[in-house]
Scaffold this motif. Structure first.
Motif, PDB file in Angstrom:
ATOM      1  N   LEU A 247      23.164  35.668  40.498  1.00 43.90           N
ATOM      2  CA  LEU A 247      22.606  36.002  39.194  1.00 43.90           C
ATOM      3  C   LEU A 247      22.135  37.445  39.154  1.00 43.90           C
ATOM      4  O   LEU A 247      22.398  38.174  38.192  1.00 43.90           O
ATOM      5  N   ALA A 248      21.469  37.872  40.219  1.00 40.73           N
ATOM      6  CA  ALA A 248      21.013  39.261  40.254  1.00 40.73           C
ATOM      7  C   ALA A 248      22.195  40.218  40.231  1.00 40.73           C
ATOM      8  O   ALA A 248      22.169  41.257  39.562  1.00 40.73           O
ATOM      9  N   ARG A 249      23.237  39.845  40.956  1.00 42.49           N
ATOM     10  CA  ARG A 249      24.438  40.687  40.951  1.00 42.49           C
ATOM     11  C   ARG A 249      25.030  40.787  39.551  1.00 42.49           C
ATOM     12  O   ARG A 249      25.416  41.867  39.093  1.00 42.49           O
ATOM     13  N   SER A 250      25.113  39.650  38.834  1.00 47.52           N
ATOM     14  CA  SER A 250      25.681  39.649  37.494  1.00 47.52           C
ATOM     15  C   SER A 250      24.857  40.496  36.540  1.00 47.52           C
ATOM     16  O   SER A 250      25.401  41.231  35.708  1.00 47.52           O
ATOM     17  N   LEU A 251      23.520  40.393  36.631  1.00 44.78           N
ATOM     18  CA  LEU A 251      22.664  41.183  35.765  1.00 44.78           C
ATOM     19  C   LEU A 251      22.818  42.671  36.043  1.00 44.78           C
ATOM     20  O   LEU A 251      22.811  43.501  35.128  1.00 44.78           O
ATOM     21  N   ARG A 252      22.981  42.999  37.324  1.00 40.38           N
ATOM     22  CA  ARG A 252      23.094  44.401  37.705  1.00 40.38           C
ATOM     23  C   ARG A 252      24.426  45.007  37.274  1.00 40.38           C
ATOM     24  O   ARG A 252      24.486  46.135  36.797  1.00 40.38           O
ATOM     25  N   THR A 253      25.507  44.258  37.451  1.00 35.53           N
ATOM     26  CA  THR A 253      26.843  44.793  37.201  1.00 35.53           C
ATOM     27  C   THR A 253      27.379  44.457  35.814  1.00 35.53           C
ATOM     28  O   THR A 253      28.410  44.978  35.417  1.00 35.53           O
ATOM     29  N   ARG A 254      26.671  43.551  35.096  1.00 39.70           N
ATOM     30  CA  ARG A 254      27.136  43.057  33.798  1.00 39.70           C
ATOM     31  C   ARG A 254      28.491  42.370  33.916  1.00 39.70           C
ATOM     32  O   ARG A 254      29.308  42.402  33.001  1.00 39.70           O
ATOM     33  N   GLN A 255      28.722  41.744  35.041  1.00 38.33           N
ATOM     34  CA  GLN A 255      29.909  40.934  35.266  1.00 38.33           C
ATOM     35  C   GLN A 255      29.477  39.567  35.791  1.00 38.33           C
ATOM     36  O   GLN A 255      28.501  39.459  36.536  1.00 38.33           O
ATOM     37  N   SER A 256      30.219  38.526  35.410  1.00 42.06           N
ATOM     38  CA  SER A 256      29.899  37.179  35.886  1.00 42.06           C
ATOM     39  C   SER A 256      30.639  36.824  37.164  1.00 42.06           C
ATOM     40  O   SER A 256      30.304  35.852  37.818  1.00 42.06           O
ATOM     41  N   TYR A 257      31.667  37.596  37.500  1.00 45.68           N
ATOM     42  CA  TYR A 257      32.530  37.311  38.641  1.00 45.68           C
ATOM     43  C   TYR A 257      33.091  35.889  38.542  1.00 45.68           C
ATOM     44  O   TYR A 257      33.205  35.173  39.524  1.00 45.68           O
ATOM     45  N   ALA A 258      33.445  35.517  37.310  1.00 45.89           N
ATOM     46  CA  ALA A 258      34.085  34.236  37.037  1.00 45.89           C
ATOM     47  C   ALA A 258      35.233  34.474  36.068  1.00 45.89           C
ATOM     48  O   ALA A 258      35.134  35.321  35.173  1.00 45.89           O
ATOM     49  N   ILE A 259      36.320  33.745  36.247  1.00 43.04           N
ATOM     50  CA  ILE A 259      37.439  33.799  35.314  1.00 43.04           C
ATOM     51  C   ILE A 259      37.777  32.374  34.883  1.00 43.04           C
ATOM     52  O   ILE A 259      37.543  31.412  35.611  1.00 43.04           O
ATOM     53  N   GLY A 260      38.289  32.247  33.684  1.00 44.86           N
ATOM     54  CA  GLY A 260      38.691  30.952  33.158  1.00 44.86           C
ATOM     55  C   GLY A 260      40.193  30.756  33.292  1.00 44.86           C
ATOM     56  O   GLY A 260      40.961  31.699  33.094  1.00 44.86           O
ATOM     57  N   LEU A 261      40.595  29.550  33.631  1.00 44.01           N
ATOM     58  CA  LEU A 261      42.014  29.186  33.704  1.00 44.01           C
ATOM     59  C   LEU A 261      42.247  28.010  32.773  1.00 44.01           C
ATOM     60  O   LEU A 261      41.678  26.931  32.973  1.00 44.01           O
ATOM     61  N   ILE A 262      43.068  28.212  31.737  1.00 45.59           N
ATOM     62  CA  ILE A 262      43.367  27.166  30.755  1.00 45.59           C
ATOM     63  C   ILE A 262      44.804  26.706  30.966  1.00 45.59           C
ATOM     64  O   ILE A 262      45.744  27.496  30.808  1.00 45.59           O
ATOM     65  N   ILE A 263      44.985  25.447  31.339  1.00 47.48           N
ATOM     66  CA  ILE A 263      46.308  24.876  31.551  1.00 47.48           C
ATOM     67  C   ILE A 263      46.463  23.644  30.665  1.00 47.48           C
ATOM     68  O   ILE A 263      45.471  23.056  30.223  1.00 47.48           O
ATOM     69  N   PRO A 264      47.699  23.209  30.413  1.00 52.79           N
ATOM     70  CA  PRO A 264      47.886  22.044  29.545  1.00 52.79           C
ATOM     71  C   PRO A 264      47.354  20.739  30.121  1.00 52.79           C
ATOM     72  O   PRO A 264      46.758  19.947  29.403  1.00 52.79           O
ATOM     73  N   ASP A 265      47.577  20.488  31.419  1.00 57.72           N
ATOM     74  CA  ASP A 265      47.232  19.166  31.952  1.00 57.72           C
ATOM     75  C   ASP A 265      47.160  19.228  33.471  1.00 57.72           C
ATOM     76  O   ASP A 265      48.180  19.334  34.144  1.00 57.72           O
ATOM     77  N   VAL A 266      45.967  19.115  34.024  1.00 54.67           N
ATOM     78  CA  VAL A 266      45.808  19.189  35.473  1.00 54.67           C
ATOM     79  C   VAL A 266      46.437  17.987  36.162  1.00 54.67           C
ATOM     80  O   VAL A 266      46.730  18.026  37.366  1.00 54.67           O
ATOM     81  N   ALA A 267      46.674  16.882  35.429  1.00 54.70           N
ATOM     82  CA  ALA A 267      47.306  15.706  36.020  1.00 54.70           C
ATOM     83  C   ALA A 267      48.798  15.899  36.248  1.00 54.70           C
ATOM     84  O   ALA A 267      49.409  15.155  37.015  1.00 54.70           O
TER      85      ALA A 267
END
Length: 350
Positions: free
Chosen positions: A47-67
């Motif tokens: 959290l401190a890193r995100s506040l400092r860098t203004r980055q979440s260091y997370a990306i979203g992956l949207i796929i049709p169906d994980v099954a």
């Protein structure tokens, strides 16, 4: 962090670079830092890193169906590339609905992910608008969208052509297509997925197209089986079928078996994707192999390159070969369009 730097005998900035992946650190120094982290049981404050860098260091992956067994390999490629750069991946399912894709894009951006990778359903106008207004960079993977101003990682488009040409070379003239739903929203009338290569192979062989031999399904085993049953009920049924993915092809194999047909003697079957099940069906499935893991890694690399170019500490030059110029936004590198090869794997079903 001070205690880690003291125990490792390195500067605090070196510890920071090891933890955040922001700069190259020699293997020797990296090992000393990692040993110190383990010995001190150090927990990085994300959290401190995100506040400092203004980055979440997370990306979203949207796929049709994980099954669907096709997508976990793409997801693994994305995760491996992201983890190596210090990012987490949030996985979302869209069920191939454009409205769900738009909602997920907006929700992920609202949760401040740094970027998004999307396997889209097609060029829906609302989805295209959402992609272009997104503040977070978005990379399309395995794309059914061909827009010159968007980052795209996909597979060469002639896999269906090669599959049908293979069946024709085996002597088949009544070749059916089990296709996915039409790709709507584009400038041209909607066509079933994979229909372009199917028609091209028939035309080159001088085989008149027969629309009764095209059956649409929903990319599932059940959909493939139901489509195969409809095709086998025709007065003049096919002797071969190409299915738009392996799950539908496996469903077609089951329908043929229930109908008392032998594969490939009475009916030849080709799939697309080369999911793990394709090699262990009875008979083993001929299919067009797609580099799923590599596609996921390539999409993540493109996204990470975008994120590096947005960083205030990054060079304005892109790190990917062939990427230069602008894409309509000042200072933004031109779009990446990466096309990966496929290959036909011939097994017992043909």
């Amino acid at each position: 962090m001070k205690e880690v730097s003291r125990a490792a005998g390195v500067s605090i900035s070196t510890v920071s670079h090891v933890l955040n992946g922001t700069r190259h650190v020699s293997p020797e120094l990296r090992q000393r830092v990692q040993v110190a982290i383990t010995q001190l049981d150090y927990r990085h404050n994300g959290l401190a890193r995100s506040l400092r860098t203004r980055q979440s260091y997370a990306i979203g992956l949207i796929i049709p169906d994980v099954a669907n067994p096709y997508y976990p390999q793409i997801a693994r490629g994305v995760q491996d590339a992201a983890a190596a750069a210090g990012y987490w991946v949030f996985l979302c399912n869209s069920d191939r609905h454009p409205q769900a894709e738009v909602r997920l894009l907006e929700n992920l951006e609202g949760r401040r992910v740094d970027g998004i990778i999307l396997d889209p359903s097609g060029p829906d106008p609302a989805l295209l608008a959402a992609l272009r207004r997104s503040a977070a960079p978005v990379v399309l993977v395995g794309s059914r969208i061909d827009e010159p101003d968007l980052d795209v990682v996909t597979v060469a488009p002639n896999g269906g052509y090669e599959a049908v040409r293979h069946l024709i070379a085996r002597g088949h003239r009544r070749v059916a297509l089990i296709a996915g739903p039409p790709v709507s929203g584009g400038a041209l009338p909607a066509l079933p997925a994979k229909a372009g290569g199917y028609r091209q192979a028939l035309d080159e062989a001088g085989i008149p197209p027969d629309l009764t031999l095209i059956a649409e399904a929903d990319y599932t085993r059940e959909g493939g089986a139901a489509a195969m049953q409809r095709l086998l009920a025709l007065p003049n049924p096919p002797t071969a079928v190409f299915a738009g993915n392996d799950l539908m092809a496996i469903g077609a194999l089951a329908a043929a078996r229930r109908a008392g047909l032998r594969v490939p003697e009475d009916l030849a079957v080709v799939g697309y994707d080369d999911i793990p099940e394709a090699a262990v069906t009875t008979p083993a499935l001929t299919t067009v192999a797609v580099p799923k893991y590599e596609m996921g890694r390539a999409a993540a690399d493109v996204l990470l390159d975008r994120l590096r170019s947005r960083s205030p500490h990054a060079s304005t030059a892109s790190t990917l070969d062939g990427d230069s110029g602008t894409s309509g936004r000042p200072g933004t590198p031109s779009p990446h369009h990466i096309v990966l090869p496929h290959r036909l794997i011939i097994r017992e079903s043909t």
